[in-house]
Design a protein around this motif. Structure first.
Motif, mmCIF file in Angstrom:
data_model
loop_
_atom_site.group_PDB
_atom_site.id
_atom_site.type_symbol
_atom_site.label_atom_id
_atom_site.label_comp_id
_atom_site.label_asym_id
_atom_site.label_seq_id
_atom_site.Cartn_x
_atom_site.Cartn_y
_atom_site.Cartn_z
ATOM 1 N N TYR A 1 119.933 38.006 51.758
ATOM 2 C CA TYR A 1 120.165 39.195 52.576
ATOM 3 C C TYR A 1 121.661 39.389 52.634
ATOM 4 O O TYR A 1 122.328 38.751 53.423
ATOM 5 N N ASP B 1 110.124 45.134 54.566
ATOM 6 C CA ASP B 1 108.880 45.076 55.339
ATOM 7 C C ASP B 1 108.479 46.496 55.700
ATOM 8 O O ASP B 1 109.139 47.138 56.524
ATOM 9 N N PHE C 1 106.667 43.842 51.555
ATOM 10 C CA PHE C 1 106.047 42.628 52.097
ATOM 11 C C PHE C 1 104.868 42.990 52.992
ATOM 12 O O PHE C 1 104.916 42.867 54.225
ATOM 13 N N ARG D 1 101.037 38.388 66.288
ATOM 14 C CA ARG D 1 100.906 38.969 64.949
ATOM 15 C C ARG D 1 99.484 39.427 64.640
ATOM 16 O O ARG D 1 99.232 39.953 63.559
ATOM 17 N N LYS E 1 100.401 38.731 52.580
ATOM 18 C CA LYS E 1 100.986 37.563 53.228
ATOM 19 C C LYS E 1 100.129 37.194 54.435
ATOM 20 O O LYS E 1 99.282 38.005 54.834
ATOM 21 N N HIS E 2 100.298 36.041 55.048
ATOM 22 C CA HIS E 2 101.195 34.943 54.731
ATOM 23 C C HIS E 2 100.297 33.819 54.251
ATOM 24 O O HIS E 2 99.430 33.392 55.016
ATOM 25 N N MET F 1 103.426 35.716 49.850
ATOM 26 C CA MET F 1 104.486 35.041 50.610
ATOM 27 C C MET F 1 103.914 33.763 51.212
ATOM 28 O O MET F 1 102.853 33.802 51.836
ATOM 29 N N PHE G 1 104.778 30.180 57.133
ATOM 30 C CA PHE G 1 105.618 29.249 57.898
ATOM 31 C C PHE G 1 104.862 27.977 58.298
ATOM 32 O O PHE G 1 105.433 26.910 58.400
ATOM 33 N N ASP H 1 108.521 32.482 53.055
ATOM 34 C CA ASP H 1 108.857 33.341 54.184
ATOM 35 C C ASP H 1 110.320 33.071 54.550
ATOM 36 O O ASP H 1 110.966 32.175 54.005
ATOM 37 N N PHE H 2 110.815 33.855 55.491
ATOM 38 C CA PHE H 2 112.238 33.833 55.830
ATOM 39 C C PHE H 2 112.669 32.417 56.249
ATOM 40 O O PHE H 2 112.266 31.932 57.302
ATOM 41 N N MET I 1 113.434 32.758 50.100
ATOM 42 C CA MET I 1 113.958 33.820 50.954
ATOM 43 C C MET I 1 114.922 33.218 51.963
ATOM 44 O O MET I 1 114.515 32.530 52.895
ATOM 45 N N TRP J 1 107.149 46.151 64.205
ATOM 46 C CA TRP J 1 107.472 46.354 62.786
ATOM 47 C C TRP J 1 107.479 47.832 62.424
ATOM 48 O O TRP J 1 106.799 48.245 61.478
ATOM 49 N N GLU K 1 105.759 39.602 65.415
ATOM 50 C CA GLU K 1 106.243 38.252 65.150
ATOM 51 C C GLU K 1 106.970 37.666 66.349
ATOM 52 O O GLU K 1 107.781 38.336 66.981
HETATM 53 C C1 BGC Z 1 108.114 37.384 58.565
HETATM 54 C C2 BGC Z 1 107.574 38.049 57.324
HETATM 55 C C3 BGC Z 1 108.562 39.061 56.812
HETATM 56 C C4 BGC Z 1 109.891 38.368 56.585
HETATM 57 C C5 BGC Z 1 110.949 39.253 55.972
HETATM 58 C C6 BGC Z 1 109.540 36.901 58.405
HETATM 59 O O1 BGC Z 1 110.087 36.487 59.592
HETATM 60 O O2 BGC Z 1 107.268 36.310 58.904
HETATM 61 O O3 BGC Z 1 106.335 38.651 57.600
HETATM 62 O O4 BGC Z 1 108.061 39.649 55.635
HETATM 63 O O5 BGC Z 1 110.358 37.873 57.811
HETATM 64 O O6 BGC Z 1 111.420 40.172 56.859
#
Ligand code: BGC
Length: 752
Positions: A42, A118, A162, A176, A215-216, A259, A262, A294-295, A326, A433, A500
């Motif tokens: 990023y 996203d 995503f 979520r 995902k996920h 993806m 976590f 995932d992030f 990521m 989101w 989230e």
């Molecule tokens: C989320 C994902 C999302 C990613 C990128 C993560 O925190 O769990 O669903 O695609 O961030 O933004």
């Protein structure tokens, strides 16, 4: 739009021409360049947002366009020029093009970037949150909505989305749950396929293409106690029967990426899990797509306690099959070294690079890396998109109660008091989101009502703040209610309470909203409650207090208009729940497809006071407050004459069953007819009911239709004692009806 599957783009099939191009390119790549393709960075993290915002305001004041990329720091340029990242996250077309130019023209091999984002329920045209959308039970409509999201996102320079979230969620504490299609694998599979097809589509008008990323992967929705990111304990059988099928369905629809989640499952994190990522995904399914972490989920392997440091985390993740890192920096900093030390075989690295390049070639990025910067202006928020958003919002709402047919509101119903913190609210109706969504695009409930009533016919008072911290004007609210003939209460959750990292333990109305309801209810006026939220709530008291309850979720930019259309009867509600609504938090996890146990309660809602030593509670029935599949209409539907046309079917055969359904009321309406089965005796225990078919059936008043279902017997199986998928011969029950608790019952047999 053609619904013909072969017209859709698919990114999960091998194309010999692409394979050749990939091989040629890999042969020219250095180790560092290969690693670069496996990094998602990023570039904006660490930017001085205050400074950027100041510059933006300044540019706007001077009437100049704000060019974001002019503020990118030099390190970002250097990173891209050196080919150190293969994918970036971005939603601004100028920035995306700028970065693409650096990557394509500045780096040695000119490999284009995947520009990811996203886009969960619309890009700028925000549709209902996915959980709400699923209540339409209308995959074709959701596909159209995703098409709109893809058009807008693509015009903004995005090539990789995503979404969809295909996690089964049976715990409304988990914030979520808002992002998925609810608790049931069969419905979730149908919706996952529709969403993938909608996102990937055929050619976009904008000329570019989009890859979806279901995902996920996997089991994330099983978080213990509904706490986000928490441990998941899941048997392999439940994983295979419930949590994996929506992913398989999404891949079968052409998704070429996923993806890694976590969470851990039974001790192994999703991002270093050789079983889910290797055995299932690569060996059993032979899936050639890209896995992105995932992030920072690679970095989090250290916190999970399966890796001592980031380097070890990188090794575990790449060996398990995570292709792109990521944001954790694990691959960028350690992967080359791990290969040089021989701790990660070069073939493993090459295979991951191959998957990433395959997706880039498949998307046509080498030929069309840039986006026409004038496009967004023409595409975004097109009036037809707003119309579609209205239709999705209408079909997503669920009428949960309508005592004495109070709704729809009749002419001459008298004066209205509109009370509640969500009546005049825009931002929260966007839901979690909401991407590039803007509050200014949203119709409020009040605006919707004004389209039906003159200002003189109602009074509006918020009554309390949305976070519920304060009852701001209770006495005005009470005065308005006293003077009215009917109260419309607009209450629920703010958008920040779901999504989230937004789990809750108390699932009632937040803050002091219930106090507001109590005070209004004490006046004894008829009450219509419009409930806006991002998850199933626990609201038995509220349900008692109101005469009518319309579940309006967080339904996007047209939410307010859609609410009014239903309240005033221009639209007959048709949505049905896709996740059970509990009576009490203590029932959670709660889902209709539960097992019998050796001591089942009867379905009438026995409590332990009545019959001891059953699998029941002392203080609540086992049943939900509102069951999966439930939703009312302004008309009535009568089900008669269930015909099981194939009472005895071979294993390779098709179950055919039909029912007559009549609109016995006096309004046109759409009924969502549902088919459930139960496998009575299995080598392992089976759920008491499983959805295996559904259809939206529009009927004019007085009309009757026979609705016929054809269910392949091979879809009635499960993972048996040896953990292989099997359909076992034997006796089944079947129900066709309006929800998971009602319906006409029949039987059939599957022959060996
Ligand atoms: C989320 C994902 C999302 C990613 C990128 C993560 O925190 O769990 O669903 O695609 O961030 O933004």
């Amino acid at each position: 739009m053609s619904a013909h599957p072969e017209h859709y783009y698919r990114y999960n099939q091998l194309d010999p021409i692409i394979e050749k191009r990939v091989d040629e390119l890999i042969a020219r790549m250095t180790l560092e360049e290969k690693v670069g393709q496996l990094v998602q960075q990023y570039p904006f993290s660490g930017l001085d947002w205050d400074l950027i915002n100041q510059q933006k305001v300044l540019a706007e004041e001077q009437g100049q366009a704000f060019i974001f990329h002019r503020v990118l720091p030099p390190e970002v340029d250097a990173f891209l020029l050196a080919g150190k990242t293969g994918t970036v996250s971005c939603s601004d077309v100028r920035t995306a093009n700028y970065m693409q130019h650096l990557a394509m023209e500045g780096s040695r091999l000119g490999i284009p970037l995947l520009v990811a984002n996203d886009v969960i329920h619309g890009f700028r045209t925000i549709f209902p949150i996915p959980l709400a959308g699923s209540c339409s039970w209308n995959p074709e409509l959701l596909e159209q909505a995703e098409r709109v999201a893809a058009e807008e996102a693509s015009a903004s320079g995005i090539s990789w989305i995503f979404s969809p979230m295909v996690d089964i969620a049976r715990d409304p504490r988990w914030g979520r749950i808002a992002e998925g299609a609810g608790e049931d694998p069969f419905l979730c599979m149908a919706i996952a396929q529709a969403r993938v097809r909608g996102l990937q589509g055929r050619d976009l008008q904008s000329g570019s293409r989009i890859a979806a990323c279901p995902k996920h992967y996997v089991g994330y929705g099983g978080a213990e106690a509904g706490r986000d990111y928490n441990t998941v304990e899941l048997s392999e059988r439940t994983l295979r029967d419930v949590y994996l099928p929506p992913f398989k369905a999404a891949f079968d629809a052409g998704a070429g990426s996923t993806m890694s989640a976590f969470n851990e499952i039974s001790g192994v994190p999703g991002t270093s899990n050789p079983f889910t990522l290797g055995t299932v995904l690569r060996q059993e399914w032979q899936w050639p797509g890209v896995v992105i972490s995932d992030f920072n989920s690679i970095g989090e392997l250290v916190r999970h306690g399966v890796a001592a440091n980031l380097k070890e985390a990188a090794r575990l993740a790449i060996l398990a099959g995570v292709d792109i890192d990521m944001e954790s920096g694990a691959y960028a900093n350690h992967l080359a070294e791990l290969v040089e030390e021989g701790r990660v075989p070069l073939e493993v690295l090459d295979e991951s690079v191959r998957r990433v390049l395959r997706l880039k070639f498949g998307l046509g990025l080498f030929e069309h890396p840039f986006t026409d910067e004038t496009l967004a202006e023409r595409v975004i928020l097109d009036p037809t998109f707003r119309t579609l958003a209205l239709e999705v919002a209408r079909q997503s709402m669920v009428l949960l109660k309508n005592q004495a047919d109070l709704l729809p509101l009749k002419a001459g119903q008298g004066r209205l008091a509109v009370i509640g913190p969500l009546a005049d609210n825009r931002a929260d109706l966007l839901g979690c989101w909401a991407g590039a969504g803007q509050a200014a695009d949203v119709d409020t409930v009040l605006e919707g009502i004004k389209n039906y009533l003159p200002d003189s016919a109602f009074t509006y008072v918020p009554g309390c703040t949305l976070d519920g911290a304060a009852l701001v004007d209770l006495s005005e609210a009470l005065t308005a209610a006293r003077a009215a003939d009917l109260v419309v209460l607009a209450v629920g959750e703010g958008e920040g309470l779901s999504g989230e990292s937004h789990s809750r333990t108390h699932l009632g109305l937040p803050g002091r909203q219930q106090e507001l309801v109590d005070a209004i209810a004490a006046l004894g006026k008829p009450i219509v409650c419009v409930l806006m939220c991002g998850r199933p709530l626990v609201i038995p008291r509220l349900v008692e207090q109101v005469d009518a309850l319309l579940l309006a979720w967080h339904n996007g930019i047209r939410a307010g208009q859609a609410v009014a259309d239903i309240l005033f009867g221009a639209v007959n509600p048709s949505g049905k729940l896709t996740a059970s609504w509990p009576r009490a938090e203590g029932q959670i996890p709660l889902y209709y497809a539960h097992k019998s146990t050796g001591r089942p309660a009867d379905s009438s809602g026995t409590t332990q006071f009545e019959v001891p030593f059953l699998s029941t509670y002392l203080d609540e029935p086992n049943t939900p407050l509102f069951q999966f599949g439930f939703g009312l209409s302004y008309t009535r539907f009568a089900y008669t004459d269930l015909k099981v046309e194939t009472p005895s079917i071979p294993l390779e055969g098709t179950l055919t069953a039909s029912v007559a359904i009549k609109n016995s009321g006096n309004r046109a309406g759409t009924e969502i007819v549902q088919l459930y089965v139960r496998d009575l005796v299995g080598s392992v225990t089976r759920p008491v009911k499983e959805l295996k078919g559904f259809e939206r059936v529009p009927l004019e008043p007085g009309d009757e239709r026979r609705v016929r279902f054809e269910v392949p017997v091979q879809s009635l199986g499960f993972h048996g004692l040896d953990m292989h998928y099997v359909v076992e011969p034997g006796d089944f029950k079947i129900w066709i009806g309006p929800d998971s608790q009602a319906g006409l019952e029949g039987a059939f047999e599957v022959r060996p």
